[in-house]
Design an enzyme around this catalytic site. Structure first.
Site, PDB file in Angstrom:
ATOM      1  N   SER A   1      -3.637  -4.325   5.823  1.00  0.00           N
ATOM      2  CA  SER A   1      -3.151  -2.969   5.596  1.00  0.00           C
ATOM      3  C   SER A   1      -3.709  -2.000   6.658  1.00  0.00           C
ATOM      4  O   SER A   1      -3.520  -2.241   7.844  1.00  0.00           O
ATOM      5  CB  SER A   1      -3.511  -2.559   4.174  1.00  0.00           C
ATOM      6  OG  SER A   1      -2.810  -1.429   3.759  1.00  0.00           O
TER       7      SER A   1
ATOM      8  N   ASP B   1       7.051  -6.189   0.431  1.00  0.00           N
ATOM      9  CA  ASP B   1       5.985  -5.194   0.552  1.00  0.00           C
ATOM     10  C   ASP B   1       6.566  -3.808   0.308  1.00  0.00           C
ATOM     11  O   ASP B   1       7.445  -3.363   1.043  1.00  0.00           O
ATOM     12  CB  ASP B   1       5.367  -5.297   1.957  1.00  0.00           C
ATOM     13  CG  ASP B   1       4.052  -4.522   2.097  1.00  0.00           C
ATOM     14  OD1 ASP B   1       3.893  -3.490   1.397  1.00  0.00           O
ATOM     15  OD2 ASP B   1       3.209  -4.939   2.901  1.00  0.00           O
TER      16      ASP B   1
ATOM     17  N   HIS C   1       2.405  -6.604  -0.922  1.00  0.00           N
ATOM     18  CA  HIS C   1       1.489  -6.073   0.087  1.00  0.00           C
ATOM     19  C   HIS C   1       0.115  -6.741   0.086  1.00  0.00           C
ATOM     20  O   HIS C   1      -0.452  -7.044   1.124  1.00  0.00           O
ATOM     21  CB  HIS C   1       1.327  -4.568  -0.158  1.00  0.00           C
ATOM     22  CG  HIS C   1       0.494  -3.861   0.870  1.00  0.00           C
ATOM     23  ND1 HIS C   1       0.913  -3.690   2.176  1.00  0.00           N
ATOM     24  CD2 HIS C   1      -0.727  -3.291   0.802  1.00  0.00           C
ATOM     25  CE1 HIS C   1      -0.020  -3.044   2.856  1.00  0.00           C
ATOM     26  NE2 HIS C   1      -1.033  -2.796   2.046  1.00  0.00           N
TER      27      HIS C   1
END
Lengths: 441, 437
Positions: free
Chosen positions: A248, A340, A375
């Site tokens: 991320s 995601d 994600h």
């Protein structure tokens, strides 16, 4: 709960032998579950139960029917119902969910890596879907799941303004190294580094988004360069064999450093669920502020969960707004979940590929895309959550974030990507057999 | 070894991985070394620091393949404390390091903690001086006698002293009375391991001299009956599914009790390295007194096996095996120098064939195997120190056996012991001897 005589007669009727191996394993090791000595073609439920550090109960269960010999072999038999279906050797771990009546928005994370996750695996008579705590199982086995192998050392790092935790494999070394960067949730998350050290890498988990208000200043590239050097210069680390590993926001930092840092050169980069889209000329804290500014692009789903994905869409054409991927000189592995909902990682991956193709360094890029994965692509077998509570830093706003993904494909993505990541790190951080040894210090 | 500042380092250390890194004592593990240069000689070395503060080690000589890999599951050791394709050789071939005290035996007293083994890779084929060299790589593996969730309970009630191990789960469980040999004391590790396999197991202390009163006052038949009854009445035990596991003297006790006691009615017996020869009428302290009176005249390494030979024909001198009411698994080391296990097994078989109950007998006989047949992968010793319980005299006893066959016997007999116990204590359709009475 039950009188002894009744239990004895039940034992006389059904006394299964439940075995789970290994009883003490690393979190990424598979388990073998076998139930024997059941009556033939007998319905049973296999159940797992875990009490988290936050004191929430998580459980998973699968419905099975014993074969003609009275055996259920989880790696060979299919679950016909429960929190997972089909032939799923690890389903009892990755399909765990908070038990009915739990608080909402939970996420399962082990913050203390010095102790194991303790999971109770039980077999119940019949196909049970609820009320497990009110029934007596036929048998129970307790297993431990560890992020830390024996002999791996954990060292607090607080030097030169850097806060982190260093994990050292056992042995004289020297070892390849990893700087381990989590995402915008902040804090000091150790478990991935502990696991990497259990696989032979010196790994430092870096705290860079602390919950203390006055720490926003640590979001400058110099902070990460210092942290990288701490790993490189450790006496047990091969200084030319240090990788960057990001998830991320950690991926944003990883790509920025790989492209622009004059002070450090990672040997290779692992980029999970991230993007190259970021304002290039400002410090990193601007990245998250930019997220707030584009608030109009934040969507909310029918459950009130925030969808951040559109914030960086469309992928900008302005080169000042994304990392110049053509400048990257080291191998990069991209791990992307196609569902995601938090970052537009699919679109970013496509744009990154095009940029590198145009620049002539596409051969450095390996991308793994996982349909149905969200994600939070983490080390395998820990449960997937589609949404969870999240505190937006540095403003400390509490929201529920939609991460995306569905349990089974996300679990497969975690299992497969972890294997690919370890292979990638081994390939690039250890010399290949046919490369000419370089005389370098 | 100090690092020279200008040393050229070309690559990281090889990667050594043990799987599982935390295993039960009887579980196999894999040892894999990667990222070695191709076709080089290495030594794999294992080291244990015992509870008594001694160092034990084992080592094997290997050559990496073209990809720089050594895998003990598929590569043979070319020498060391073991050779050949022996995935578990690093554990079972361990012996005290050079310069250690004599007559050592490796036994884990504290079962709440694991045996910690350090596995290392050294350059070249080394045979000694491991502590003077820096290893190329080194990892730590834990080996546990107790699975997670197994509970350990001190037992001091009804005059019985021992330790009860309960498996995890709601129970109730089939149970075992676990009897060790004439060495005495309270030996817990086999019970801890058996509980990890689903059996409630009571390790019984029955041969420790008390500081006051008659030193063997508790070594009477009533004591074993009290222990059996305690198990039978325990709320976590299935009272009708109790077996006895015995080694050496303990196995002889088991045979005697199973045949003569009206209180002790085991579902089956596992008798390791034993004999049925004993003065049946007397108490166990009589048996022991019988044996100890011979020891005074023997020096150095005591070979006890001849004391019970020849197997008497006088029925008062041996347990009447024809009256054995339950299945028995006999485990025999053919090189047992301590008890005449082979001769006894032969005689027991004949007695049972004559009486018509030989279908209850299963015998496992292992060549090259000595007296101390224990759970697998713990090191074999041919000789060790022994303290005579009553006289407190220290002697060196010859147990017998050669390391490789003895270790294979431990592995095979343990597997078959677990299967035998599951068969008779868990299977609902097993036909027991009770129905034949």
């Amino acid at each position: 709960m039950f009188p002894k005589e009744l239990l004895s007669s039940t034992m006389a009727a059904i006394s299964p032998l439940l075995s789970v191996k290994p009883t003490r394993g690393l979190v990424d090791e598979k388990i073998q579950i076998i139930v024997r000595n059941l009556p033939a073609r007998f319905p049973v439920t296999l159940h797992s139960l875990y009490l988290s550090e936050d004191k929430d109960y998580w459980e998973a269960f699968g419905h099975y029917t014993s074969d003609n010999r009275g055996t259920v072999t989880v790696s060979e038999h299919a679950s016909v119902g429960g929190t997972y279906e089909g032939t799923e050797p690890m389903g009892l771990l990755w399909s765990m969910q908070p038990v009915p009546g739990s608080r909402t928005g939970l996420r399962l994370r082990k913050m203390n890596v010095l102790t194991p996750m303790v999971v109770h695996i039980s077999v119940f008579s019949g196909h049970v879907t609820e009320g497990f705590s009110k029934q007596s199982p036929l048998a129970t086995v307790v297993i431990e799941r560890w992020y830390l192998a024996p002999g791996v050392r954990r060292i607090d790092i607080k030097e030169d303004g850097i806060t982190g935790t260093l994990f050292l494999p056992s042995g004289p070394g020297p070892f390849p190294g990893v700087l381990d960067l989590w995402g915008g949730g902040g804090g000091l998350v150790e478990y991935r580094s502990a696991l990497l050290a259990s696989h032979g890498f010196v790994s430092m988990a870096l705290e860079y988004f602390s919950t203390e208000k006055n720490r926003a200043s640590n979001l400058h590239i110099k902070y990460f360069e210092k942290a990288f050097r701490i790993v490189q210069e450790h006496p047990l680390v091969m200084k030319d064999n240090v990788a960057l590993f990001g998830l991320s926001l950690g991926t944003s930092i990883t790509l920025h450093m790989a492209a622009y840092s004059k002070a450090v050169s990672p040997r290779c980069c692992v980029c999970v669920s991230g993007s190259h889209v970021q304002p290039i000329n400002s410090p990193f804290k601007d990245v998250s502020e930019k997220f707030q500014e584009n608030g109009s692009k934040i969507r909310v789903d029918e459950d009130g969960c925030l969808i951040w994905k559109d914030i960086i869409l469309p992928i900008p054409t302005d080169p000042g707004l994304k990392v110049d991927m053509g400048r990257i000189k080291c191998p990069v592995i991209l791990i992307v979940g196609e569902d995601d909902q938090s970052w537009a990682t699919v679109e970013s991956a496509e744009d990154m590929t095009q940029m590198m193709r145009a620049a002539g360094n596409e051969h450095l890029l390996t991308t793994f895309r996982y349909p149905g994965a969200g994600h939070l692509i983490e080390p395998p077998y820990t449960p997937h959550v589609r949404a969870s509570n999240f505190i937006v830093q540095p403003i400390r706003q509490k929201v529920t974030m939609l991460w995306g993904g569905y349990p089974k494909p996300h679990a497969s993505a975690q299992e497969d990507s972890w294997e690919e990541i370890l292979r990638f790190l081994q390939q690039h951080l250890y010399p290949s057999q046919d490369s000419v040894p370089k005389a370098k210090l | 070894m100090s690092r020279k500042v200008d040393r050229v380092i070309i690559s990281p250390s090889p990667l050594l991985l043990i799987h599982p890194s935390r295993g039960l004592i009887d579980e196999k593990f894999s040892v894999i070394v990667q990222h070695l240069p191709p076709f080089i000689e290495i030594t794999l070395h294992a080291l244990i620091h015992s509870d008594d503060g001694d160092l034990w080690e084992a080592f094997g000589h290997y050559v990496s393949d073209a990809t720089g890999l050594v895998n003990v599951d598929s590569n043979a050791s070319l020498g060391g404390t073991y050779d050949g394709l022996e995935p578990m050789g690093l554990l079972w071939s361990m012996r005290p390091v050079p310069g250690s005290r004599l007559g050592l035996r490796l036994r884990k007293k504290e079962v709440n903690t694991p045996v910690v083994v350090t596995i290392s890779v050294y350059r070249g084929h080394m045979g000694q001086g491991f502590n003077e060299q820096t290893a190329l790589a080194s990892v730590v593996a834990e080996r546990w006698y107790m699975a997670p969730g197994v509970r350990r309970l001190d037992i001091t009630e009804a005059g019985v002293t021992g330790t009860l191990f309960l498996p995890s789960g709601p129970g109730p469980f089939p149970a075992l009375l676990d009897l060790w040999g004439g060495g005495g004391g309270l030996v817990e590790y086999r019970s801890a391991l058996l509980a990890s396999h689903g059996f409630a197991s009571l390790a019984l202390e029955y041969m420790t001299p008390r500081t006051s009163g008659d030193s063997t006052s508790h070594v009477g038949n009533e004591y074993f009956e009290a222990a059996f009854t305690l198990l039978k009445q325990h709320p976590q035990v299935c009272g009708d599914r109790i077996a006895i596991v015995g080694l050496s003297f303990g196995a002889s006790v088991a045979l005697g009790m199973a045949v003569y006691s009206t209180v002790i009615q085991p579902r089956c017996l596992v008798c390791v390295s034993c004999s049925h020869v004993q003065p049946v009428k007397g108490s166990l302290s009589d048996v022991f007194a019988d044996i100890s009176k011979y020891v005074h005249n023997i020096e150095n390494r005591v070979i006890w096996r001849d004391l019970l030979l020849p197997i008497p024909t006088d029925p008062t001198k041996k347990v009447d095996m024809g009256k054995l009411p339950c299945p028995v698994l006999l485990i025999v080391g053919e090189d047992d120098q301590n008890w005449p296990a082979t001769e006894s097994a032969e005689d027991m078989k004949q007695m049972m064939e004559k009486a018509g109950n030989s279908h209850l007998l299963t015998t496992l006989s292992y060549p090259g195997t000595g007296h101390l047949i224990e759970p697998p992968y713990s090191p074999h010793v041919r000789v060790s120190n022994f303290m005579m319980t009553q006289t407190r005299q220290k002697i060196l006893v010859l147990w017998g056996g050669d390391t490789a066959p003895h270790s294979h016997a431990q592995e095979d007999s343990w597997k078959k012991t677990i299967t035998f116990l599951e068969e008779h204590l868990y299977r609902t359709t097993s036909v027991t001897s009770q129905s034949q009475l």
